[in-house]
Design an enzyme around this catalytic site. Structure first.
Site, PDB file in Angstrom:
ATOM      1  CE  LYS A  78      -0.288  -5.570   2.663  1.00 53.79           C
ATOM      2  NZ  LYS A  78      -1.434  -5.895   1.782  1.00 53.79           N
ATOM      3  CB  SER A 153      -0.684  -3.782  -1.425  1.00 53.01           C
ATOM      4  OG  SER A 153      -1.545  -4.574  -0.639  1.00 53.01           O
ATOM      5  CB  SER A 177      -3.071  -7.033  -1.865  1.00 56.59           C
ATOM      6  OG  SER A 177      -3.260  -5.814  -2.542  1.00 56.59           O
TER       7      SER A 177
END
Lengths: 486, 95
Positions: A78, A153, A177
């Site tokens: 990420k 997210s 997330s």
């Protein structure tokens, strides 16, 4: 041989270690898959193709190293995790082009274990969102249905794992997330206990909530990655000295006789879509068949979790994001004529709308006259929520909950009203407030939408082992998930 | 609760943000409805409840106070929008 990318992380790790497949072949297979699927998905913000191939070839020349548990395994990260050799943007214009001078501790550990990084994945800007639609560089789409969001997210990580672009990814979980996008994309997502994985180099959003963890196609894969990234780090004062465990051994299906699993009534009551309820409840039968005892429990402060979470997260965000000032790194407005304008213009032009909204609300709840009414009050309710969970986990080994009230929603379905989007986080935010560990895994496809449905387990502090054992058992009882029709 | 565009502008100033009039009005409305929702916490009796600010409580972490070089000057300046090779540069502060 199968298409290399259809193997699990654990399987490819074994094949690589035995020399049955080269690191270059495995890396190339992933890069080919990325090239084929990216035009539809946009899971990646940066792909490090030449770098990854070069590293793979260099590793092949030396041959498998038994000391490296991830020798030659391609992963994605990420874009909130600092990487010295790749840009790190948090999907924000304010960090466009930023190259950290260091690796996050967990990145360094993965590197040391022999992992190959294919690139950085898309996300909601600064991890603020539940759909990856808040990325400054455009949304990611769900591999199961390109008209739907992958969740957020860590939506880019979830999509990249589900679409077999990589064998695993590291996401971060501040209010769900990791677990929610994992559920939306039909993969496994593990949020470790707060303190289990170092936050050094995880660009801060809500420092008392943030925790990095694995996103993978199987439970055993998550265990394998956790074992590499977990452990004490002197560079993070909140990282725990608790010894790491043999999580790979723990992630084995078996009898759950003697295990009590609590079903919080606040999570299984009103508000669940019919298909999520019907699909999730299949897991109850699987758990009972393997010997677990399911008991009703109550976590009465659940109706206050969203308000508590957003006050604390926004307060911490407004403080953490004060560092973006256009002076030392990141975007500087070309229109600024004095120092004050460097700050205000750079921040206003560099941050997206949701980030600005959260900074404003965070500033408000921390400001003189409102601090006690909002921030302190939320911190008090936070303790109440934690006490609820500790009491429930006193009588049970684990709790079982849905991951989200619905399957993955459509793009733009929840963007008009920010509060509407916040409310979708109802089943995930409490865990971050408590600091306890949780895992989400797919139980099947919803009958109406054909989209994956995930359930969660919440565990006792530092007891990721029981989470992995139960998740592996449900996974085995469920059988293989179908492939996304990409 | 009531929050007007001017209130949003005041908060923006505190946060070193600049928002235009139309955005301020729009944001004020959204913020008011979010803060109304957050006010549901007033239903919880928190008398004598200690705030929980972090899941890791009451831990003081010390390390040996030994100087070390983590980064070179070049590495730190590499991401800056403007430098003179030695320092970060900003517009003149004192006339």
């Amino acid at each position: 041989m199968n298409d290399i990318t259809t193997y699990s992380l654990t399987e490819i790790r074994d094949l690589l270690a035995q020399g049955k497949v080269s690191a270059e072949a495995v890396t190339q297979a992933c890069l080919t898959r990325i090239e084929a699927t990216e035009p539809k998905l946009h899971a990646m913000l940066h792909t490090a193709a030449p770098q990854a191939l070069e590293q793979a070839r260099a590793m092949d020349r030396l041959g498998p190293n038994p000391k490296q548990t991830l020798w030659g395994v391609p992963l994605t990260l990420k874009d909130v995790l600092a990487t010295a050799d790749m840009p790190t943007t948090c999907a924000s214009r304010i960090l466009q082009g930023f190259r950290p001078p260091y690796d996050a501790t967990l990145v360094a550990r993965l590197r040391q274990a022999g992992a190959i990084f294919l690139g950085k994945t898309n996300m909601d800007e600064f991890a603020m969102g539940s759909s990856t639609e808040n990325s400054a560089f455009g949304p990611t789409r769900n591999p199961w249905d390109l008209g739907r969001v992958p969740g957020g997210s860590s939506g880019g990580s979830a999509a990249s794992v589900a679409a077999r672009q990589c064998f695993g990814s590291i996401g971060t979980d501040t209010g769900g997330s990791i677990r929610q996008p994992a559920a939306f994309c039909g993969i496994v997502g593990l949020k470790p206990t707060y303190g289990r994985v170092s936050r050094f180099g995880l660009i801060a959003y809500g420092s008392s909530l943030d925790q990095a963890g694995p996103m993978t196609r199987t439970v055993a894969d998550a265990a394998l990655l956790l074992a590499v990234i977990a452990g004490h780090d002197p560079k993070d004062s909140t990282s725990a000295a608790t010894p790491i465990q043999d999580w790979e051994a723990a992630a084995t299906p078996g009898s759950l006789a003697g295990l009590r699993i609590g079903l919080p009534e606040e999570y299984w009551g009103e508000g669940l879509s019919a298909e999520v309820r019907a699909t999730s409840e299949r897991a109850f039968a699987m758990l009972r068949e393997t010997g677990a005892e399911l008991v009703p429990v109550t976590v009465p402060h659940t109706p206050y979790a969203i308000a508590t979470y957003y006050i604390i997260a926004m307060a911490e965000a407004s403080s953490n994001l004060a560092r973006y000032d256009g002076v030392r790194y990141g975007y500087r407005s070309p229109h600024a004529k004095n120092l004050h304008e460097v700050f205000t213009f750079s921040r206003s032009e560099g941050f997206g709308e949701e980030v600005i909204r959260r900074i404003l609300l965070g500033t408000y709840v921390l400001s003189a006259g409102y601090y006690d009414a909002y921030y302190k009050k939320a911190a008090q309710v936070r303790r109440r929520i934690r006490e609820d969970f500790l009491a429930a986990l006193d009588s049970c080994h684990l709790l079982c909950a849905p991951a989200c009230p619905t399957v993955a929603f459509r793009l733009d379905e929840n963007t008009a009203d920010p509060l509407q989007m916040y409310l979708t986080d109802i089943f995930t935010v409490s865990l971050n407030l408590t600091g306890l560990p949780g895992i989400s895994l797919p139980v099947g496809l919803g009958a109406d939408s054909g989209m994956p449905v995930g359930i969660q387990f919440f565990g006792r502090s530092m007891d990721e082992a029981t989470l992995l054992r139960v998740a592996a058992t449900v996974e085995a009882a469920r059988g293989p998930m179908p492939e996304p029709p990409l | 609760m009531r929050l007007c565009a001017a209130d949003a502008q005041t908060i923006a100033t505190l946060a070193r943000l600049r928002i235009d009039e139309a955005t301020a009005a729009h944001l004020a409305q959204q913020m008011a409805s979010i803060l109304d929702y957050m006010a549901t916490l007033n239903q919880v009796d928190t008398t004598d409840v200690e705030p929980l600010y972090s899941p890791v409580e009451h831990v003081s972490v010390l390390r040996p106070d030994t100087p070390q070089v983590d980064f070179s000057r070049e590495a730190i300046l590499a991401n800056a929008p403007q430098t003179d090779g030695e320092y970060f540069l900003v517009p003149r502060v004192i006339a």
